[in-house]
Design an enzyme around this catalytic site. Sequence first.
Site, PDB file in Angstrom:
ATOM      1  N   TRP A  11      27.518   9.237  -6.406  1.00 46.89           N
ATOM      2  CA  TRP A  11      28.941   9.178  -6.724  1.00 46.89           C
ATOM      3  C   TRP A  11      29.163   8.665  -8.140  1.00 46.89           C
ATOM      4  O   TRP A  11      29.929   9.243  -8.919  1.00 46.89           O
ATOM      5  CB  TRP A  11      29.699   8.283  -5.741  1.00 46.89           C
TER       6      TRP A  11
ATOM      7  N   TYR B  80      30.750  10.838 -11.159  1.00 45.01           N
ATOM      8  CA  TYR B  80      32.024  10.402 -11.737  1.00 45.01           C
ATOM      9  C   TYR B  80      31.894  10.231 -13.250  1.00 45.01           C
ATOM     10  O   TYR B  80      32.793  10.626 -14.014  1.00 45.01           O
ATOM     11  CB  TYR B  80      32.460   9.088 -11.088  1.00 45.01           C
TER      12      TYR B  80
ATOM     13  N   ASP C 104      32.422  11.274  -2.651  1.00 46.35           N
ATOM     14  CA  ASP C 104      33.617  10.458  -2.711  1.00 46.35           C
ATOM     15  C   ASP C 104      34.223  10.380  -1.306  1.00 46.35           C
ATOM     16  O   ASP C 104      34.403  11.402  -0.628  1.00 46.35           O
ATOM     17  CB  ASP C 104      34.622  11.073  -3.683  1.00 46.35           C
TER      18      ASP C 104
END
Length: 484
Positions: free
Chosen positions: A422, A426, A442
């Site tokens: 994640w 990101y 997510d």
Amino acid sequence: MTTAMVEDHDRCYRAVRSRDARFDGVFYTGVRTTGIYCRPSCPARTPHQHNVEFFPSAAAAQEAGFRACRRCRPDTTPGSPEWNLRADAVARAMRLIGDGLVEREGVDGLASRLGFSTRHVNRMLTAELGAGPLALARSRRSQAARVLIETTDMAMADIAFAAGFASIRQFNDSIRTVYGLTPTEMRGRRGGKTSGRLAIRLAVRRPFDPDGLLTFLGDRAIAGVEHVEGRVYARILRLPNGLGAVRLTLHDDRVEAELELADLRDTAVAVERCRRLLDLDADPVAIGDVLAADPLLAPSVAEVPGIRLPGQVDGFEVVVRAIVGQQVSVAGARTILGRFAAAYGTPATFDLAAEHGLTHAFATAEAMADADDTALSMPRSRAQALIGVARSVAAGELDLEPGADRDATHKALLGHRGIGPWTADYVVMRAFGHPDVMLETDLIIKRMLDRYGVDAARTATWQPWRSYAALHLWRLASTPKETA
């Protein structure tokens, strides 16, 4: 648009004939009978097809002897969305040129960052864009100089060096070649004067969703570093030659930028980073066409047709945000990040910043690398992960610059203890403006996909715009503020 694509003369001419603004910044039209080049949406009378030729860049048109149209101002168009979409060497080079690397390190520095010889970089860029790195950088410098000529009372010699020219003669010749005017004549055409601040209008492709951008940025604004009020976003910038402050006023069809810089050589870099922050070079029509084909996303696309992917002005800051945001609410992350800025950031004193209560630039990797893991107001394991990444960035082992290899950076991030899929996804999505990151790990997006029975085969149909699909899913979720 590559040179191969502009060779489709009929397609380009249809865009010119219909004054299709979607192609502004994607290609440029040279009119042989007048010796000028225009954006496709130029309001002037459409030239005959046999009198025009098309160029993949403004620099290529200038190299061919055309000067910029004074009516449509083709140098002020949004940049090509192709460079955000692509991740190859040419796209990386264009992002680095836009960030002013050629002015700072020369073509040799650009080639070194890309891992190729100078000759090969010249060959690649000329083949795709009709101009080499020096011509592309010179076009960029000319635009920066025009802004300074028209919006300040600076002496011409100061403008020349602030824009990155090596000499007054080079400055004069470039302005005359690109705009068909001398610098003095150009200054005489302006409508008025400004203060020592720079006022610049940033072009956008419509439709544009300023409110969604400002909500996202406002929810995550770091105290003392950035501030959102109404349709105004202000922050402190860390730039190659010093600090700066910017105030961005977002409208439905444009962004008004006001800059106050410690060193005016950073003008073009500051503008480019603000464009990346607001994703102003995106093609919202192309994105919408793909995502609206899915019945889950179609209502959100119809309601917010110009959604943008919030970017960044500092890649390291995005990494810190992502690590701090692991399993922490947005409000909690803001509190911690504000403490980091106050403790490890750089004090800034600009009048523009003071008007919004801004006091610091965000912390550098070097400052965070020296931090004590017990003093970071977060779980020790997460603090150690943050310090480890900071040390890698400070040592040049982890590349977060605009021209970095996205896949290599993603892999390097996953190699750090405490950083999972994640966080790496990101960072790549926001630090590089990667348009095609799904963020399957997510929690909110996973819940939305499970709720509506969306499998991997279906999300594959959202390519190459899955980052924008993620934004729509966050928006559709009942608790969108859970995202970091």
